[in-house]
Design an enzyme around this catalytic site. Structure first.
Site, short mmCIF file in Angstrom:
data_model
loop_
_atom_site.label_atom_id
_atom_site.label_comp_id
_atom_site.label_asym_id
_atom_site.label_seq_id
_atom_site.Cartn_x
_atom_site.Cartn_y
_atom_site.Cartn_z
N GLU A 260 0.80 -1.22 0.00
CA GLU A 260 0.00 0.00 0.00
C GLU A 260 0.83 1.28 0.00
O GLU A 260 0.55 2.21 0.74
CB GLU A 260 -0.91 -0.03 1.23
CG GLU A 260 -0.18 0.03 2.59
CD GLU A 260 0.24 -1.31 3.19
OE1 GLU A 260 0.42 -2.26 2.41
OE2 GLU A 260 0.39 -1.39 4.42
N HIS A 284 -8.20 -4.02 -0.72
CA HIS A 284 -7.38 -4.11 0.49
C HIS A 284 -6.31 -3.01 0.50
O HIS A 284 -6.21 -2.25 1.46
CB HIS A 284 -6.74 -5.50 0.55
CG HIS A 284 -5.85 -5.71 1.73
ND1 HIS A 284 -6.28 -6.34 2.88
CD2 HIS A 284 -4.56 -5.35 1.95
CE1 HIS A 284 -5.28 -6.36 3.76
NE2 HIS A 284 -4.23 -5.77 3.21
N GLU A 285 -5.54 -2.92 -0.56
CA GLU A 285 -4.44 -1.93 -0.58
C GLU A 285 -5.00 -0.51 -0.54
O GLU A 285 -4.42 0.37 0.10
CB GLU A 285 -3.54 -2.14 -1.80
CG GLU A 285 -2.93 -3.54 -1.95
CD GLU A 285 -2.30 -4.10 -0.69
OE1 GLU A 285 -1.89 -3.32 0.19
OE2 GLU A 285 -2.25 -5.35 -0.56
N HIS A 288 -5.94 0.56 2.93
CA HIS A 288 -4.77 0.96 3.73
C HIS A 288 -4.50 2.47 3.64
O HIS A 288 -3.82 3.02 4.51
CB HIS A 288 -3.52 0.24 3.23
CG HIS A 288 -3.25 -1.07 3.87
ND1 HIS A 288 -3.16 -1.24 5.24
CD2 HIS A 288 -2.99 -2.30 3.34
CE1 HIS A 288 -2.87 -2.51 5.51
NE2 HIS A 288 -2.78 -3.17 4.37
N ASP A 364 9.47 -10.45 8.92
CA ASP A 364 9.23 -11.15 7.65
C ASP A 364 8.94 -12.63 7.88
O ASP A 364 8.11 -13.23 7.22
CB ASP A 364 10.44 -11.03 6.71
CG ASP A 364 10.58 -9.63 6.15
OD1 ASP A 364 9.56 -8.90 6.12
OD2 ASP A 364 11.70 -9.26 5.76
N1 BES Z 1 1.09 -4.40 3.83
C1 BES Z 1 0.84 -5.69 3.33
C2 BES Z 1 2.05 -6.40 2.82
C3 BES Z 1 3.14 -6.58 3.86
C4 BES Z 1 2.84 -6.96 5.15
C5 BES Z 1 4.45 -6.40 3.51
C6 BES Z 1 3.87 -7.13 6.09
C7 BES Z 1 5.46 -6.57 4.43
C8 BES Z 1 5.17 -6.94 5.72
C9 BES Z 1 -0.23 -5.67 2.23
O1 BES Z 1 -1.22 -4.74 2.43
C10 BES Z 1 -0.90 -7.00 2.26
O2 BES Z 1 -1.51 -7.28 3.25
N2 BES Z 1 -0.79 -7.79 1.21
C11 BES Z 1 -1.40 -9.08 1.14
C12 BES Z 1 -2.71 -9.01 0.45
C13 BES Z 1 -3.90 -9.35 1.22
C14 BES Z 1 -5.16 -9.23 0.42
C15 BES Z 1 -3.87 -10.52 2.13
C16 BES Z 1 -0.51 -9.96 0.31
O3 BES Z 1 0.48 -9.46 -0.20
O4 BES Z 1 -0.77 -11.12 0.17
ZN ZN Z 2 -2.48 -5.25 4.09
#
Ligand code: BES
Ligand code: ZN
Length: 590
Positions: A260, A284-285, A288, A364
């Site tokens: 996001e 979702h994004e 955010h 991570d």
């Molecule tokens: N902000 C997250 C991605 C993220 C989380 C990057 C923690 C690094 C550390 C993003 O908004 C997200 O949640 N992406 C998910 C999508 C969601 C619909 C479950 C993904 O990438 O799968």
């Molecule tokens: Zn997210």
């Protein structure tokens, strides 16, 4: 010293960064960003200032052309190095000149063969959670916000983007310089940069897409409804305060579905399905932009405030745009996934709490969808207690009252208690937040569309395979629910049969294959291995590839192939993916 965030060396009693001017030159030969950065502090600092850094090669540090003393005086595998600026006297600004490391954790430098066009290199960043420090020294904690400007010099004909407002493009010999400003204060993890052979197309008055020319058309069709999504999101969350909402479509190695980054969501190309089947990812994004970017978790222990709230908002917007049937189906699917992952961690694991004690843990590697779905289910219960109307008014007040601020779980609970005290009378809020597992004190989601899937599953478990006709009109989430709920081990002929009747080859949806390949592996379908290997080399989204590596590790015949396959595909993956997968294999003794 006082540390405020277990994942940062910053000592906020020393002062805070409030603005950074970055001049960045991207070197695609050496995979280095050469950067000069002017920092401004919110008040004059005397003595020491601690910054987070990771493998940064610092060349010079100045205040008004006078050198200042500095030293990297602490270092840690997870946190990186502490950059200690010393002997400051009423300093309200300073300048650092440095280079990023070729292996900077936040960056991926892709050779042209790994792009859609195949002729130009590509660069992109991923700073969440704690990788901004590998791009520039900073107080790399979500509780510090700063505004910035950035200039990025890239060789022609590449285009550079930053998650900010583009203000100008200049020519400089064989290069072009792209200039940006971000007048809204952001936390460091939302800084983002990309560069490649990009074109831009408008979708609506405040929406557009950057992508390689080879995929721009399909992306424009897939995400044509983005403006509509913003309109719905604004009804729920209040005015959109970031100006534009654009997308950057990345090469397949992007480790997430979406990220996001403000004004410019970074997106996996696997979201382009040709049927708008994954636009909930955009919902979702986009959500955010409020829940996360406007109102931000203070530390990564409060991550559920970002993701739980975003998932809750996503379900509300999906209900409006896709209808209640689909929203209900997704709720049942989400609940099942939540259970599955909690069981994998163990129902009493601290990782299943909403507030996760995370000192010493790598965000991570401990990443999971638990804060997403458990957080969203908790907020749904809160909504249920006070009714939708009051909860919606509360949501808007929360977004407005805390805008451009970062808050802890406890600060949120104080606010909740002040506004909606009944929630604390009717729910065990403390249990929801600080206790592991999932409370029985909640309403279970039900879904008509899921029941159809359930019927087929029961019949299959009793010996009757579904026919092609039975599944022909299934919604994408019905297929996902079916694959998710199948026994992990089935006859090999059924692996083939399901791929065929669900028409998975034509649908070409990486999420389907993530489930299917894990089943094939556990089921001993050895001939599938070359296809699995190809998939793992082509798809970068961790949510899709990790279940396959996990299935390999857990299965005798496949276990021995896991390390070899990882080594053969690691070059095409992002640093973060390589790090997380490697750790998983090491933990399995491979
Ligand atoms: N902000 C997250 C991605 C993220 C989380 C990057 C923690 C690094 C550390 C993003 O908004 C997200 O949640 N992406 C998910 C999508 C969601 C619909 C479950 C993904 O990438 O799968
Ligand atoms: Zn997210």
């Amino acid at each position: 010293m006082t540390r405020h965030d277990p994942h940062s060396y910053a000592d906020l009693s020393q002062g805070r960064i409030k603005h950074i001017d970055l001049r960045i030159k991207a070197d695609f030969e050496t995979h280095i960003l050469n950067i000069e950065a002017d920092y401004q502090l919110d008040e004059p600092v005397s003595g020491s200032l601690f910054l987070d850094a990771s493998r940064i090669k610092l060349e010079e540090a100045h205040i008004d052309n006078e050198p200042i003393k500095w030293e990297f005086d602490e270092q840690d595998d997870l946190l990186g190095e502490r950059l200690h600026l010393k002997g400051l006297e009423d300093a309200s600004s300073f300048t650092l000149t440095f280079a990023t490391a070729p292996e900077a954790r936040a960056l991926q430098w892709l050779p042209s063969v790994q792009t859609a066009g195949g002729e130009h290199p590509f660069l992109f960043s991923q700073c969440q959670a704690i990788h901004a420090r590998s791009l520039f020294p900073c107080q790399d904690t979500p509780s510090v916000r700063f505004t910035f400007s950035a200039e990025v010099e890239v060789p022609k004909p590449l285009t550079a983007v930053i998650a900010a407002e583009q203000v100008e493009v200049d020519e400089r010999g064989e290069s072009r310089v792209f200039k940006f400003k971000m007048p809204q204060p952001i936390p460091s993890y939302l800084f983002a940069i990309g560069a490649g052979n990009l074109v831009f197309r408008e979708l609506g008055p405040r929406t557009g897409i950057y992508a390689e020319p080879e995929i721009i058309e399909s992306a424009v069709w897939e995400f044509a409804e983005n403006e509509e999504k913003i309109i719905e999101a604004e009804k729920l969350l209040g005015p959109y305060l970031w100006g534009r909402y654009d997308l950057l479509i990345l090469p397949p190695s992007f480790p997430y579905g979406g990220m996001e980054n403000p004004r410019l969501t970074f997106l996996t190309p696997t979201a382009i399905l040709g049927n708008r089947g994954q636009t909930a990812l955009i919902t979702h994004e986009l959500a955010h932009a409020w829940t996360g970017n406007l109102v931000t978790n203070a530390t990564w222990e409060d991550f559920w405030l970002n993701e739980g709230w975003t998932t809750y908002a996503e379900t509300r917007i999906t209900e409006i745009l896709d209808g209640k049937d689909v929203a209900d189906l997704m709720a049942v699917y989400d609940e099942r996934r939540l259970f599955e992952i909690m069981e994998r961690f163990g129902m009493d694991s601290p990782l299943t709490c909403l507030k996760v004690p995370s000192e010493g843990r790598d965000p991570d590697s401990t990443f999971s969808i638990i804060p997403y779905y458990k957080g969203s289910f908790f907020l749904k219960e809160c909504e249920h207690v006070v009714g939708r109307e009051r909860f919606d008014a509360f949501t808007k007040k929360y977004m407005e009252g805390f805008q451009f601020q970062s808050l802890t779980t406890e600060a949120f609970l104080d606010f909740l208690k002040g506004e909606l005290p009944e929630v604390f009378e009717k729910l065990n809020v403390h249990g929801w937040i600080y206790k592991p597992g999932l409370s029985d004190e909640r309403r279970r989601p039900t879904s008509r569309l899921y029941d159809e899937v359930q019927e087929v599953l029961v019949a299959y478990k009793n010996g009757t395979r579904p026919t092609k006709e039975q599944v022909a009109d299934w919604h994408r989430y019905q297929i996902l629910s079916f694959l998710e709920a199948l026994p992990k081990q089935i006859p090999i002929k059924d692996c083939k049969y399901f791929e065929e009747i669900l028409d998975l080859k034509n649908k070409n949806d990486a999420n389907h294959y993530s489930f299917l390949y894990a089943i094939c592996i556990t089921s001993g379908y050895e001939e599938i291995l070359p296809r699995v290997e190809e998939f793992l080399g082509k798809i970068g989204r961790m949510l899709y590839i990790m279940p396959i590596f996990r299935a390999m590790i857990a299965t005798d015949w496949a276990k021995d192939h896991a390390r070899r396959i990882f080594e053969s595909v690691r070059e095409s993956h992002h640093q973060i993916t390589v790090h997380v997968t490697n750790k998983l294999l090491e933990e399995a003794g491979l």
